[in-house]
Scaffold this motif. Structure first.
Motif, PDB file in Angstrom:
ATOM      1  N   VAL A 139     150.956  41.568  16.723  1.00  0.00           N
ATOM      2  CA  VAL A 139     151.601  42.691  17.521  1.00  0.00           C
ATOM      3  C   VAL A 139     152.366  41.658  19.097  1.00  0.00           C
ATOM      4  CG1 VAL A 139     151.239  44.621  18.863  1.00  0.00           C
ATOM      5  CG2 VAL A 139     149.747  43.945  17.209  1.00  0.00           C
ATOM      6  N   ALA A 140     153.313  42.119  18.857  1.00  0.00           N
ATOM      7  CA  ALA A 140     154.531  41.690  19.778  1.00  0.00           C
ATOM      8  C   ALA A 140     154.087  42.130  21.494  1.00  0.00           C
ATOM      9  CB  ALA A 140     155.998  41.744  20.041  1.00  0.00           C
ATOM     10  N   LYS A 141     153.238  41.980  22.341  1.00  0.00           N
ATOM     11  CA  LYS A 141     151.728  42.311  23.276  1.00  0.00           C
ATOM     12  C   LYS A 141     153.363  42.816  24.245  1.00  0.00           C
ATOM     13  CE  LYS A 141     147.076  41.831  21.421  1.00  0.00           C
ATOM     14  NZ  LYS A 141     146.556  41.628  21.462  1.00  0.00           N
ATOM     15  N   ASP A 142     153.947  41.586  24.291  1.00  0.00           N
ATOM     16  CA  ASP A 142     154.351  41.611  25.865  1.00  0.00           C
ATOM     17  C   ASP A 142     155.715  42.618  25.046  1.00  0.00           C
ATOM     18  OD1 ASP A 142     153.754  39.411  27.547  1.00  0.00           O
ATOM     19  OD2 ASP A 142     154.748  38.063  26.127  1.00  0.00           O
ATOM     20  N   TYR A 143     156.456  42.477  24.202  1.00  0.00           N
ATOM     21  CA  TYR A 143     157.465  43.191  23.933  1.00  0.00           C
ATOM     22  C   TYR A 143     157.025  44.912  24.236  1.00  0.00           C
ATOM     23  CZ  TYR A 143     161.475  46.173  21.325  1.00  0.00           C
ATOM     24  OH  TYR A 143     162.100  47.441  21.091  1.00  0.00           O
ATOM     25  N   LEU A 144     156.229  44.932  23.178  1.00  0.00           N
ATOM     26  CA  LEU A 144     155.166  46.668  23.093  1.00  0.00           C
ATOM     27  C   LEU A 144     155.104  46.740  25.398  1.00  0.00           C
ATOM     28  CD1 LEU A 144     152.440  46.270  20.390  1.00  0.00           C
ATOM     29  CD2 LEU A 144     154.851  47.501  20.817  1.00  0.00           C
ATOM     30  N   ALA A 145     154.552  45.917  26.134  1.00  0.00           N
ATOM     31  CA  ALA A 145     153.624  46.410  27.092  1.00  0.00           C
ATOM     32  C   ALA A 145     155.565  46.385  28.114  1.00  0.00           C
ATOM     33  CB  ALA A 145     153.245  45.568  27.718  1.00  0.00           C
TER      34      ALA A 145
END
Length: 137
Positions: A85-91
């Protein structure tokens, strides 16, 4: 479609599901083909039928009609379990940074009842049906 055709030329991977753009949108489908040619982008076609889109895909996932949600649930489960999961993108660019109100409950063992159900009135109190900190808790 969640993005414009021209933006597809910049992708590394695209999941094409619920349509056959190679046949239904041949002018727009040049952009996924351009991404494949110039960026070595991967195309995943998910469809019950083998279509013209499937023919140019790197991976064809043939599913039964009506199993779309189960398939996507499996993809999400895999991504979460394997830290894909691309956490920075999602956040920063989606609503995934919001946390569902902890009082919200999904239906239990096949009862089909969400949190807030009043059996006497056969209605729902939807106060838990929100994000945490967004007027619901």
């Amino acid at each position: 479609m969640t993005n414009g055709w021209v933006d597809m030329k910049n992708t590394d991977m695209m999941l094409i599901m619920g349509g056959n753009p190679a046949e239904n949108h041949p002018c727009g489908f040049k952009w996924p083909i351009e991404a494949k040619r110039a960026r070595n982008a991967k195309i995943i076609s998910v469809d019950p039928r083998f279509t013209r889109t499937s023919a140019v895909a790197d991976l064809f996932c043939q599913i039964r009609a009506g199993t779309d949600i189960a398939f996507l649930g499996g993809v999400i489960h895999y991504a979460l379990e394997n830290n894909r999961v691309a956490k920075d993108y999602l956040a920063n660019f989606t609503n995934a940074g919001f946390i569902v109100n902890p009082g919200f409950q999904l239906p239990g063992d096949m009862d089909g009842v969400f949190s807030g159900f009043d059996a006497k009135t056969q209605t729902y109190d939807k106060s838990t049906w929100n994000y945490a900190g967004a007027g619901g808790g």
